[in-house]
Design an enzyme around this catalytic site. Structure first.
Site, PDB file in Angstrom:
ATOM      1  N   HIS A 185      40.022  48.369  35.110  1.00 42.07           N
ATOM      2  CA  HIS A 185      38.660  47.867  34.879  1.00 42.07           C
ATOM      3  C   HIS A 185      38.221  47.084  36.101  1.00 42.07           C
ATOM      4  O   HIS A 185      39.035  46.426  36.743  1.00 42.07           O
ATOM      5  CB  HIS A 185      38.637  46.951  33.647  1.00 42.07           C
ATOM      6  CG  HIS A 185      37.261  46.745  33.118  1.00 42.07           C
ATOM      7  ND1 HIS A 185      36.411  45.770  33.599  1.00 42.07           N
ATOM      8  CD2 HIS A 185      36.578  47.413  32.167  1.00 42.07           C
ATOM      9  CE1 HIS A 185      35.268  45.851  32.945  1.00 42.07           C
ATOM     10  NE2 HIS A 185      35.328  46.835  32.080  1.00 42.07           N
ATOM     11  N   ASP A 210      38.632  51.691  25.998  1.00 43.52           N
ATOM     12  CA  ASP A 210      38.579  53.121  25.688  1.00 43.52           C
ATOM     13  C   ASP A 210      39.937  53.740  25.399  1.00 43.52           C
ATOM     14  O   ASP A 210      40.011  54.896  24.999  1.00 43.52           O
ATOM     15  CB  ASP A 210      37.934  53.887  26.862  1.00 43.52           C
ATOM     16  CG  ASP A 210      36.468  53.545  26.999  1.00 43.52           C
ATOM     17  OD1 ASP A 210      35.826  53.372  25.952  1.00 43.52           O
ATOM     18  OD2 ASP A 210      35.982  53.430  28.128  1.00 43.52           O
TER      19      ASP A 210
HETATM   20  N1  CMC Z   1      44.812  55.239  37.133  1.00 43.19           N
HETATM   21  C1  CMC Z   1      45.442  55.200  38.340  1.00 43.19           C
HETATM   22  N2  CMC Z   1      45.050  54.407  39.342  1.00 43.19           N
HETATM   23  C2  CMC Z   1      43.979  53.637  39.159  1.00 43.19           C
HETATM   24  C3  CMC Z   1      43.273  53.620  37.947  1.00 43.19           C
HETATM   25  C4  CMC Z   1      43.722  54.460  36.904  1.00 43.19           C
HETATM   26  N3  CMC Z   1      43.079  54.494  35.723  1.00 43.19           N
HETATM   27  N4  CMC Z   1      42.239  52.751  38.020  1.00 43.19           N
HETATM   28  C5  CMC Z   1      42.294  52.240  39.263  1.00 43.19           C
HETATM   29  N5  CMC Z   1      43.353  52.770  39.955  1.00 43.19           N
HETATM   30  C6  CMC Z   1      43.767  52.406  41.315  1.00 43.19           C
HETATM   31  C7  CMC Z   1      42.846  53.074  42.342  1.00 43.19           C
HETATM   32  O1  CMC Z   1      43.353  54.321  42.758  1.00 43.19           O
HETATM   33  C8  CMC Z   1      42.834  52.056  43.450  1.00 43.19           C
HETATM   34  O2  CMC Z   1      44.015  52.212  44.202  1.00 43.19           O
HETATM   35  P1  CMC Z   1      44.011  51.891  45.783  1.00 43.19           P
HETATM   36  O3  CMC Z   1      43.687  50.448  45.904  1.00 43.19           O
HETATM   37  O4  CMC Z   1      45.401  52.232  46.197  1.00 43.19           O
HETATM   38  O5  CMC Z   1      42.960  52.774  46.374  1.00 43.19           O
HETATM   39  C9  CMC Z   1      42.927  50.703  42.713  1.00 43.19           C
HETATM   40  O6  CMC Z   1      43.574  50.997  41.459  1.00 43.19           O
HETATM   41  C10 CMC Z   1      41.570  50.048  42.442  1.00 43.19           C
HETATM   42  O7  CMC Z   1      40.741  51.026  41.802  1.00 43.19           O
HETATM   43  P2  CMC Z   1      39.183  51.147  42.077  1.00 43.19           P
HETATM   44  O8  CMC Z   1      38.749  52.502  41.661  1.00 43.19           O
HETATM   45  O9  CMC Z   1      38.881  50.713  43.482  1.00 43.19           O
HETATM   46  O10 CMC Z   1      38.649  50.040  41.079  1.00 43.19           O
HETATM   47  P3  CMC Z   1      37.210  49.956  40.481  1.00 43.19           P
HETATM   48  O11 CMC Z   1      37.025  48.546  40.038  1.00 43.19           O
HETATM   49  O12 CMC Z   1      36.198  50.513  41.419  1.00 43.19           O
HETATM   50  O13 CMC Z   1      37.262  50.954  39.219  1.00 43.19           O
HETATM   51  C11 CMC Z   1      37.486  51.841  37.020  1.00 43.19           C
HETATM   52  C12 CMC Z   1      37.372  50.550  37.901  1.00 43.19           C
HETATM   53  C13 CMC Z   1      37.363  51.444  35.567  1.00 43.19           C
HETATM   54  C14 CMC Z   1      36.329  52.781  37.380  1.00 43.19           C
HETATM   55  C15 CMC Z   1      38.845  52.500  37.321  1.00 43.19           C
HETATM   56  O14 CMC Z   1      39.904  51.646  36.971  1.00 43.19           O
HETATM   57  C16 CMC Z   1      38.992  53.847  36.586  1.00 43.19           C
HETATM   58  O15 CMC Z   1      38.535  54.875  37.099  1.00 43.19           O
HETATM   59  N6  CMC Z   1      39.633  53.839  35.358  1.00 43.19           N
HETATM   60  C17 CMC Z   1      39.715  55.044  34.568  1.00 43.19           C
HETATM   61  C18 CMC Z   1      38.387  55.255  33.833  1.00 43.19           C
HETATM   62  C19 CMC Z   1      38.207  54.302  32.674  1.00 43.19           C
HETATM   63  O16 CMC Z   1      39.096  54.066  31.882  1.00 43.19           O
HETATM   64  N7  CMC Z   1      36.976  53.740  32.593  1.00 43.19           N
HETATM   65  C20 CMC Z   1      36.591  52.878  31.474  1.00 43.19           C
HETATM   66  C21 CMC Z   1      36.242  51.486  31.909  1.00 43.19           C
HETATM   67  S1  CMC Z   1      36.141  50.356  30.501  1.00 43.19           S
HETATM   68  C22 CMC Z   1      34.804  50.927  29.579  1.00 43.19           C
HETATM   69  C23 CMC Z   1      33.494  50.660  30.219  1.00 43.19           C
HETATM   70  O17 CMC Z   1      33.134  49.483  30.408  1.00 43.19           O
HETATM   71  O18 CMC Z   1      32.789  51.621  30.522  1.00 43.19           O
END
Ligand code: CMC
Length: 428
Positions: A306, A363
């Site tokens: 998140h 989720d």
């Molecule tokens: N599985 C594997 N690696 C992950 C995941 C995951 N679910 N989420 C983040 N990472 C890694 C990502 O690859 C990155 O690694 P690095 O620093 O080596 O590049 C690091 O963690 C930070 O991730 P980010 O994408 O830069 O973080 P963000 O804050 O931009 O993204 C997120 C947050 C929720 C989009 C992301 O964690 C994700 O895609 N999760 C899966 C989708 C999901 O469950 N979304 C629901 C969010 S809660 C409900 C809502 O409010 O909508």
């Protein structure tokens, strides 16, 4: 940073900017005059360090895993309150007394029907349309039916539009489901609670009366509470940005629905259950964990991670318990729940997930419950949209009532070509 101001050295000078205090949470540097002072913009794609507004609705402490609505912890609201009460709280700022709550519930139930002409919109869609596609269309179309509540400068019209949106979302969502399965639409019944009425409109058929199971009504109500609002997330920011131009509330909520649909946001509940089904058995988990950690593989553990929570998402704690209760009470033995619990344990003990502070989010478990209740996966995000409508309209109202409100207009770091002369096509 000195005292209640911060110095920024830029553009050939040093400038003081006020540091503002919220009631709790990080201070913010008020850089509204930065461009005028320095000729520079700030650069913050994804708004990771930028507060876009001030708000008194919802507070999240992502490090501690705390979520408060108007100061009340989400676990207390989920355990002790009801979705209608939380809706009132978010819209009005305080918990209602009994008479006020009763009157609010009556008002909402008097707005549950939709204009009969709206039903014809559904027939224009393919039966296999994704219900979120239908919701984008029909919620936007509400502005064509309720002209008398689209003047955003009239507080009474704003209130009526808010009530209409909250009241009509279950009707529209249930109709999207009915259309996809080829069953007749079911009219709302105002003697039922908000949530029981939604379940009845979704699952009843004219041939047989549907008595909502209190266990399912309670679980569904909790799910709605857990999704009601979440501060300045992508879809809420979309609603605010759309609303900042003066667009009518129905159009703004349709914009929010479109944003919510994405798999990184509300679409993750559907993606998480599909992922759990694909994993299927506990022995396949290590393979998927390895894929999630592989930089060359786009796969991510859906329902994990998140932007704000760097600790357990407090909504996931309630959701996991609710999933367990619902499966037990319904006597459903779903192997997917075992896969989810095991996957959570393995991920929480893996250095990759520990280091990146990736925890289950709201989720991760919601799909297990919704699937046990009988919803197809493509309805999951619709249910999220239904509940989040409360937060969207509350945030939209807060924004419109704010005298400091301006049209949202971010700036950019331009990286395209500099000025050049047009070349006629025969000379290129
Ligand atoms: N599985 C594997 N690696 C992950 C995941 C995951 N679910 N989420 C983040 N990472 C890694 C990502 O690859 C990155 O690694 P690095 O620093 O080596 O590049 C690091 O963690 C930070 O991730 P980010 O994408 O830069 O973080 P963000 O804050 O931009 O993204 C997120 C947050 C929720 C989009 C992301 O964690 C994700 O895609 N999760 C899966 C989708 C999901 O469950 N979304 C629901 C969010 S809660 C409900 C809502 O409010 O909508």
């Amino acid at each position: 940073m000195a005292g209640n101001s911060a110095k920024i050295e830029a553009g050939g000078g040093t400038h003081d900017y006020a540091v503002l205090d919220g009631s709790v949470g990080p201070q913010v540097i008020d850089i509204r005059k930065l461009y005028a002072d320095t000729g520079m913009f700030t650069y913050d794609p994804g708004f990771t360090s930028t507060a876009s507004c001030d708000s008194g609705l919802t507070y999240i402490d992502g490090d501690q895993g705390i979520l408060l609505h108007r100061g009340y912890p989400i676990d207390q609201l989920a355990e002790q309150s009801s979705f209608m009460e939380v809706a009132y709280l978010l819209l009005n700022g305080e918990l209602p007394d009994k008479a006020t709550l009763d009157s609010f519930v009556t008002t909402i139930s008097r707005h549950t029907m939709v204009h009969e002409q709206l039903t014809t919109f559904y027939r224009g869609f393919r039966r296999d349309a994704h219900p979120m596609a239908i919701m984008c269309g029909v919620v936007g179309a509400l502005s064509a039916f309720y002209h008398d509540s689209t003047d955003i400068n009239d507080p009474l019209q704003r209130k009526i539009a808010s009530h209409r949106l909250i009241a009509k979302m279950p009707t529209l969502a249930a109709m999207a489901y009915k259309y996809s399965v080829g069953q007749p639409f079911v009219y709302p019944r105002n003697d039922l609670s908000y949530t029981a009425n939604f379940l009845r409109m979704t699952f009843s058929v004219p041939a047989e009366e549907y008595i909502p199971d209190p266990v399912i009504v309670d679980a569904m109500d909790k799910i709605f509470i857990l999704h009601a609002d979440h501060e300045q997330n992508a879809s809420t920011s979309t609603v605010r940005l759309a609303g900042s131009s003066g667009a009518n509330p129905f159009a703004c909520i349709a914009a929010g629905i479109a944003c919510l649909w994405g798999p990184a946001h509300g679409g993750a509940n559907e993606a998480a259950l599909n992922m759990l089904r694909e994993i299927g058995t506990v022995d396949k988990i290590p393979e998927y964990i390895a894929r999630a950690k592989n930089k060359d593989d786009p796969f991510r553990l859906m329902g994990f991670g998140h932007r704000v929570y760097k600790n357990y998402d407090p909504r996931a704690t309630v959701m996991q318990k609710t999933a367990k209760d619902v499966l037990e009470k319904l006597g459903v033995k779903d192997p997917i729940f075992d896969v989810a619990k095991e996957l959570e344990q393995i991920a929480l003990n893996d250095p990759y997930f520990i280091e990146k502070k990736l925890y289950p989010n709201v989720d991760f478990y919601s799909g297990v419950i919704l699937s046990a209740i009988g919803f197809p996966t493509d309805m999951f995000t619709v249910l999220f949209a239904l509940a989040r409508t409360v937060g969207w309209v509350a945030q939209w109202n807060e924004m419109i009532s704010d005298p400091a409100q301006k049209i949202g207009r971010p700036r950019q770091l331009y990286t395209g070509p500099t000025q050049r002369d047009y070349v006629p096509v025969d000379k290129r």
